[in-house]
Every structure is written in C-alpha cells, then in structure tokens.
Design a protein around this motif. Sequence first.
Motif, PDB file in Angstrom:
ATOM      1  N   GLN A 290       1.492  16.178   5.905  1.00 24.57           N
ATOM      2  CA  GLN A 290       3.059  15.428   6.249  1.00 24.57           C
ATOM      3  C   GLN A 290       3.886  16.630   5.508  1.00 24.57           C
ATOM      4  O   GLN A 290       4.002  16.652   4.183  1.00 24.57           O
ATOM      5  N   PHE A 291       5.294  16.375   6.178  1.00 26.60           N
ATOM      6  CA  PHE A 291       7.005  17.265   5.593  1.00 26.60           C
ATOM      7  C   PHE A 291       8.202  16.462   5.141  1.00 26.60           C
ATOM      8  O   PHE A 291       7.817  15.613   6.812  1.00 26.60           O
ATOM      9  N   TYR A 292       8.257  16.214   3.917  1.00 26.41           N
ATOM     10  CA  TYR A 292       9.513  15.538   4.377  1.00 26.41           C
ATOM     11  C   TYR A 292      10.792  16.833   4.046  1.00 26.41           C
ATOM     12  O   TYR A 292      11.245  17.310   3.322  1.00 26.41           O
ATOM     13  N   PHE A 293      11.970  16.289   5.119  1.00 30.18           N
ATOM     14  CA  PHE A 293      12.867  17.037   4.519  1.00 30.18           C
ATOM     15  C   PHE A 293      14.203  15.906   4.168  1.00 30.18           C
ATOM     16  O   PHE A 293      14.419  14.977   5.422  1.00 30.18           O
ATOM     17  N   GLY A 294      14.808  15.914   3.549  1.00 29.56           N
ATOM     18  CA  GLY A 294      15.791  14.943   3.172  1.00 29.56           C
ATOM     19  C   GLY A 294      16.905  15.831   2.360  1.00 29.56           C
ATOM     20  O   GLY A 294      17.349  16.718   1.996  1.00 29.56           O
ATOM     21  N   TYR A 295      18.358  14.518   2.682  1.00 30.41           N
ATOM     22  CA  TYR A 295      19.649  14.533   1.811  1.00 30.41           C
ATOM     23  C   TYR A 295      19.402  13.333   1.168  1.00 30.41           C
ATOM     24  O   TYR A 295      20.032  12.647   2.043  1.00 30.41           O
ATOM     25  N   GLY A 296      20.767  13.628  -0.213  1.00 29.73           N
ATOM     26  CA  GLY A 296      21.040  12.880  -0.223  1.00 29.73           C
ATOM     27  C   GLY A 296      22.707  13.222  -0.827  1.00 29.73           C
ATOM     28  O   GLY A 296      23.480  14.088  -1.016  1.00 29.73           O
ATOM     29  N   ARG A 297      23.493  12.181  -0.745  1.00 30.54           N
ATOM     30  CA  ARG A 297      24.821  11.897  -1.274  1.00 30.54           C
ATOM     31  C   ARG A 297      25.393  10.835  -2.845  1.00 30.54           C
ATOM     32  O   ARG A 297      24.906   9.887  -1.987  1.00 30.54           O
ATOM     33  N   ALA A 298      25.549  11.073  -3.625  1.00 30.42           N
ATOM     34  CA  ALA A 298      26.599  10.087  -3.889  1.00 30.42           C
ATOM     35  C   ALA A 298      27.732   9.480  -3.609  1.00 30.42           C
ATOM     36  O   ALA A 298      28.550  10.320  -2.974  1.00 30.42           O
ATOM     37  N   LEU A 299      27.717   7.776  -3.572  1.00 33.51           N
ATOM     38  CA  LEU A 299      28.791   7.085  -2.693  1.00 33.51           C
ATOM     39  C   LEU A 299      29.704   6.322  -3.724  1.00 33.51           C
ATOM     40  O   LEU A 299      30.709   6.751  -3.289  1.00 33.51           O
ATOM     41  N   THR A 300      29.540   7.017  -5.521  1.00 34.33           N
ATOM     42  CA  THR A 300      30.371   5.782  -5.972  1.00 34.33           C
ATOM     43  C   THR A 300      31.014   7.654  -6.689  1.00 34.33           C
ATOM     44  O   THR A 300      30.272   8.191  -7.207  1.00 34.33           O
ATOM     45  N   GLY A 301      31.920   7.348  -7.908  1.00 29.76           N
ATOM     46  CA  GLY A 301      32.802   7.803  -8.746  1.00 29.76           C
ATOM     47  C   GLY A 301      31.938   8.840  -9.767  1.00 29.76           C
ATOM     48  O   GLY A 301      31.601   9.842 -10.122  1.00 29.76           O
ATOM     49  N   ASP A 302      30.838   7.868  -9.786  1.00 31.72           N
ATOM     50  CA  ASP A 302      30.052   7.641 -11.293  1.00 31.72           C
ATOM     51  C   ASP A 302      28.753   8.364 -10.638  1.00 31.72           C
ATOM     52  O   ASP A 302      28.277   8.067  -8.822  1.00 31.72           O
ATOM     53  N   GLN A 303      28.035   9.548 -10.754  1.00 30.56           N
ATOM     54  CA  GLN A 303      27.335  10.115  -9.672  1.00 30.56           C
ATOM     55  C   GLN A 303      25.873  10.922 -11.077  1.00 30.56           C
ATOM     56  O   GLN A 303      26.458  11.336 -12.359  1.00 30.56           O
ATOM     57  N   TRP A 304      25.008  11.163 -10.522  1.00 32.70           N
ATOM     58  CA  TRP A 304      24.228  12.529 -11.125  1.00 32.70           C
ATOM     59  C   TRP A 304      23.830  14.017 -10.462  1.00 32.70           C
ATOM     60  O   TRP A 304      23.754  14.768 -11.354  1.00 32.70           O
ATOM     61  N   TYR A 305      24.609  13.936  -9.583  1.00 31.79           N
ATOM     62  CA  TYR A 305      25.312  15.159  -8.618  1.00 31.79           C
ATOM     63  C   TYR A 305      26.270  14.781  -7.459  1.00 31.79           C
ATOM     64  O   TYR A 305      25.612  13.462  -7.105  1.00 31.79           O
ATOM     65  N   ASP A 306      26.710  15.733  -6.870  1.00 28.29           N
ATOM     66  CA  ASP A 306      27.335  15.561  -5.421  1.00 28.29           C
ATOM     67  C   ASP A 306      26.449  15.257  -4.382  1.00 28.29           C
ATOM     68  O   ASP A 306      26.444  14.358  -3.736  1.00 28.29           O
ATOM     69  N   ASP A 307      25.118  16.198  -4.163  1.00 25.44           N
ATOM     70  CA  ASP A 307      24.643  17.355  -3.176  1.00 25.44           C
ATOM     71  C   ASP A 307      23.468  17.372  -3.892  1.00 25.44           C
ATOM     72  O   ASP A 307      23.267  17.639  -4.923  1.00 25.44           O
ATOM     73  N   VAL A 308      22.153  16.675  -3.093  1.00 25.08           N
ATOM     74  CA  VAL A 308      20.483  16.775  -3.632  1.00 25.08           C
ATOM     75  C   VAL A 308      19.848  17.105  -2.115  1.00 25.08           C
ATOM     76  O   VAL A 308      20.453  16.523  -1.662  1.00 25.08           O
ATOM     77  N   PHE A 309      19.220  18.295  -2.821  1.00 26.04           N
ATOM     78  CA  PHE A 309      17.982  18.368  -0.639  1.00 26.04           C
ATOM     79  C   PHE A 309      16.966  18.459  -1.583  1.00 26.04           C
ATOM     80  O   PHE A 309      16.819  18.687  -2.456  1.00 26.04           O
ATOM     81  N   ARG A 310      15.729  17.702  -0.420  1.00 23.11           N
ATOM     82  CA  ARG A 310      14.844  17.697  -0.978  1.00 23.11           C
ATOM     83  C   ARG A 310      13.866  17.863   0.157  1.00 23.11           C
ATOM     84  O   ARG A 310      13.948  17.294   1.224  1.00 23.11           O
ATOM     85  N   PHE A 311      12.675  18.924  -0.279  1.00 21.95           N
ATOM     86  CA  PHE A 311      11.771  19.383   0.768  1.00 21.95           C
ATOM     87  C   PHE A 311      10.773  18.783   0.019  1.00 21.95           C
ATOM     88  O   PHE A 311       9.935  19.634  -1.243  1.00 21.95           O
ATOM     89  N   GLU A 312       9.467  18.210   0.896  1.00 20.95           N
ATOM     90  CA  GLU A 312       8.441  17.974   0.078  1.00 20.95           C
ATOM     91  C   GLU A 312       7.298  18.760   1.285  1.00 20.95           C
ATOM     92  O   GLU A 312       7.510  18.124   2.836  1.00 20.95           O
ATOM     93  N   TYR A 313       6.187  18.912   0.819  1.00 17.91           N
ATOM     94  CA  TYR A 313       4.674  18.623   1.196  1.00 17.91           C
ATOM     95  C   TYR A 313       3.343  17.567   0.888  1.00 17.91           C
ATOM     96  O   TYR A 313       3.906  17.536  -0.389  1.00 17.91           O
ATOM     97  N   ARG A 314       2.868  17.007   1.569  1.00 16.70           N
ATOM     98  CA  ARG A 314       2.342  16.464   0.938  1.00 16.70           C
ATOM     99  C   ARG A 314       0.828  15.615   1.619  1.00 16.70           C
ATOM    100  O   ARG A 314       1.158  16.016   2.691  1.00 16.70           O
ATOM    101  N   LEU A 315       0.250  15.665   0.977  1.00 15.89           N
ATOM    102  CA  LEU A 315      -1.775  15.779   1.695  1.00 15.89           C
ATOM    103  C   LEU A 315      -2.978  14.535   1.066  1.00 15.89           C
ATOM    104  O   LEU A 315      -2.445  14.930   0.032  1.00 15.89           O
TER     105      LEU A 315
END
Length: 317
Positions: A290-315
């Motif tokens: 399986q392949f996964y492609f994802g994007y994350g965005r902070a919704l709050t003023g406190d944050q770990w990051y502004d934006d994150v992109f994730r790519f993964e392969y799972r077997l």
Amino acid sequence: MAIRISRFRRAAAFAVFASIISLNAVGANAQTPPAPQPPSSDEEPINVGDSNVGYIDSAIPANTFRLRYDTAYGNNRPSRAEVFYARGAPFGPGLPMPETSVDYQDISAYLELALDECTSVFGELPVRFINPVVNDNSAGLGDSNVGFKRAIIFGCDEVLSFQLKVYIPSGDADRGLGNHHTTIEPGLLYYKRLDDCWTMESELRYWVPVDGTEGFEGEVIRYGAGVSYKWLENCTMTVSPVAELVGWTVLSGQVAITEVPGRVAVEDAAGDTIVNAKVGMRVDLGSSGQFYFGYGRALTGDQWYDDVFRFEYRLFF
C-alpha cells in the motif's frame, strides 16, 4: 524525583484503567451474547489492510513492514515540553544556541510482528534531518520506539486495542535529533467499519516522560479521529481518501520562546492545545503493498509545525 514517580504512577494508572474498561466491555459482551445470525454473503472479516489512516495508529495487529517519509515546516516552539527535542544549552542538553524555528525531515522504518490474531510487538527506527534557522543543520539517528499492541475487542466490524509504546532516546540531543529522555506512552486505539465503504478510526494516547530536563519536560494527551471512504475498487487496486483530526493537549512542562535570535523567554506550556487537520489518499495494491500520500495543516495558534507532508509504503506479510 517525586514528580517523576508521580508521572509514572499516572501512566500506569491510565494503562490499568484503559485495560479495565476494555475488559469490562468484553465481559459485558460475553454475558449477553447476541442472538445467532445467519451468515451474510457480503459480510467479510476485518482484514489487516483495512486500516487507512495515515497519522492515527492502527488498532489492528498485523505482520507489517513500513517505510515512512515526513517533511515538516515552521516548528517555532521545538522545545515545548521536550516532545520534539530537548531544552537547549546552557540549561538543557539540547542545541547550543536558542532557536527561532526548525524545519525537519524524518525517514523511518517500522516492523510489526503478530504473535497471534490479537497481539503484536513492534519497533521503529528513524533517521532525522533538521534545518534550523540559527543552529547548524544536522542529520542522524532519531529517537526510536518499541512496544506492543493487544486487541481486547476483535469483532466482525470493530477492533479496540490497548497499545504501550516506549520511546528510547537514541538521537543526539545536542544536535537537535532527540529529546534526551525515555517516554512511556499507553494508549487506546479503535477501528470501526461503518458499512462497505466507510470506516472510522480513533486514538487516545498519554505521553509521559520519565527522565527529561526536570520541570521542562511535560506530559501530553494525544487524541484523534479519522474517516476513510472506499472510493475506487477494481481487480488491481483500491483507492481510499482519508480525513483526520489529531490533537495534543500539554498537561505540564515549559517552552522556550525565541522570537529574536539570542533572546529567550521561558513560559509554562501547560494548557497548550494543538489541533491539526490531515487529508490523504491510500492506494492498496494487494500483495504488492500500500502507498499513502498525506498533508497536514495546523488549525491552532499553538503548533508543532505549519505544514507536514507524509509519504509511506506499507507491506503486510
């Protein structure tokens, strides 16, 4: 030391409480079994590959190998409760100079081995690349983790699992690659098949540092929920869009704030709440993985990051 013992006791109490709730649920189901139903021709048992979320931990124990790549931007509070990395010098074991913001990339390998249908053990080994504004770029081994997962409810359309994860300080804190403390994280993971196309998954996890920078490291509650929809299915692949909300609430600890290089203010981090929206797509190629492609965005003023992109392969094997 008394504070750290108290935290450990709270983590143990959380783990015991979660287990009791789950066992009571199992006992209740066992005492009032549903009336026998004729088998449905279209009802299928839960498969190890049915979990589609990309940021929430899967509740389904499985033989799994995964390669994951994350790239995140704009972490302007990287020392918050010593979750991402340790407090900086001279009062902590972290980076030598106060940092205003960090971008980073993680490449991790994850292996999970199922001992039976309901139990698995796992380990994850990451390599981290950090790109600070003030300090030098660095790369190397990050903090690893090991643990186990136990499905306490495993039905035809739902799974409830208890997970215990232990983070090991294998990254060099003085290079910004780790947080310099062991962490225990008990949690509950849930999977629910709503119908033939829709699934829902959720998690509740409790991050408890054991031996970080005293007074600076902090406990964190992590919670999340996600839904996926089987949008396309044919003889070669299944494509499922996924949407998730993941949140963190810091219960204790501190954060170093550096708005201007060289000027540091230390504030209480308790009460900081971070909520991220995640969207992605999982492509299941059957025996090819399986392949996964994802994007994350902070919704709050406190944050770990502004934006994150994730790519993964799972077997699965």
